[in-house]
Motif scaffolding. Structure first.
Motif: not given
Length: 312
Positions: A184-199
């Motif tokens: 979460x410190x380097x992937x700061x976009x909502x989209x990236x964070x959402x994809x990873x957390x959904x996974x």
């Protein structure tokens, strides 16, 4: 209670027919205009390679014609969407052969990007091994692990090599969870964070569904996930993740109202793509996903509204 009017529905329909790929038009017709499964399958097959996987810009932000896990999982979602995901389906059998080869997964998980992505036009988040803003030593097994695990557990024999290797992936993913705070410190976009957390949400649910962890253990894993996210993830991403976990993806009346509002006021509105900076907007559209992803997703949104009687 808000409903999508016939006028707004027709406006969305016009967008789909003007700008969608043929495959998405067949999906639209199947769900809303008495179209056939056969038309969807025929359109989908154009994206399947001889190795059984899918490529050819099925995900339009990645123009690698070679098979990728991302495109293959999108194809799997479409098969599930139309009720054609039986193991005996030749398309599914092809997918099984693709994954069985073992070129796109390791004992740490499934690859998001593959090396040949770097030879074709792609968005930077599809570069191999990772997007430029990732640390050099960050593993390339991101975003798609839950899909891979679910696919293997759903279709492969318990005595198969790939099935047993999934246990190694599960163990590694569980040991890796603590490192999410770094992500979460380097992937700061909502989209990236959402994809990873959904996974991660789907990963934990998968452990629960296949009795690989007890209900209590999965509750604890969800608690750990939220505790990691709270101080490091974007606030909206954290809140949405928390809501998904607590509500088990149930959709309330307010969310349905919001879906209607987003359609009425979004790109489907009378103003369309009207903007203050046309040059910037055309560059965004040229990034390929600007129009395609909303069209791909609108089918799912309207399916939900139809299910809850929110279409006029």
């Amino acid at each position: 209670m808000k409903v999508l009017t016939v006028q707004d529905y027709q406006r969305v329909r016009s967008w789909v027919y003007r700008y969608a790929k043929h495959l998405d038009i067949t999906r639209w017709r199947y769900h809303f205009e008495n179209g056939s499964k056969e038309d969807v399958l025929e359109a989908l097959l154009f994206y399947q390679n001889k190795d059984g996987g899918f490529g050819h810009a099925l995900e339009i932000d990645c123009w690698n014609p070679n098979s990728t896990p991302v495109c293959t999982f999108i194809a799997w979602d479409i098969l599930k969407e139309i009720g054609c995901d039986d193991k005996e389906n030749p398309i599914i059998k092809g997918m099984m052969k693709y994954f069985e080869r073992g070129e796109v997964w390791t004992e740490h998980g499934c690859l998001w990007s593959i090396p040949t992505n770097n030879e074709y036009p792609v968005q930077p988040w599809y570069l191999f091994p990772n997007a430029p803003w990732f640390p050099e030593d960050w593993p390339p097994e991101n975003y798609t692990n839950a899909n891979f695990i679910k696919f293997v557990l759903n279709y492969f024999d318990k005595n198969s090599k790939i099935y047993n290797n999934v246990y190694n992936i599960i163990d590694y993913r569980l040991s890796f969870m603590s490192k999410l705070s770094n992500f979460f410190t380097f992937a700061k976009s909502d989209i990236e964070q959402t994809i990873e957390t959904n996974d991660w949400i789907e990963f934990i649910r998968c452990l629960q569904k296949y009795n690989l962890k007890s209900n209590d253990e999965c509750v604890q894993l969800f608690t750990e996930l939220l505790n990691i996210m709270k101080p490091t993830a974007n606030q909206d991403v954290y809140e949405n993740c928390k809501k998904r976990i607590e509500n088990e993806d149930k959709i309330d009346s307010h969310e349905l109202d919001t879906m209607v509002d987003q359609i009425v006021n979004g790109i489907w509105s009378e103003h369309g793509l009207k903007c203050d900076n046309p040059e910037q907007k055309i560059n965004e559209i040229a990034s390929l996903g600007e129009l395609w992803w909303p069209i791909y997703s609108i089918v799912d949104t309207l399916r939900v509204l139809k299910k809850y009687n929110r279409l006029e």
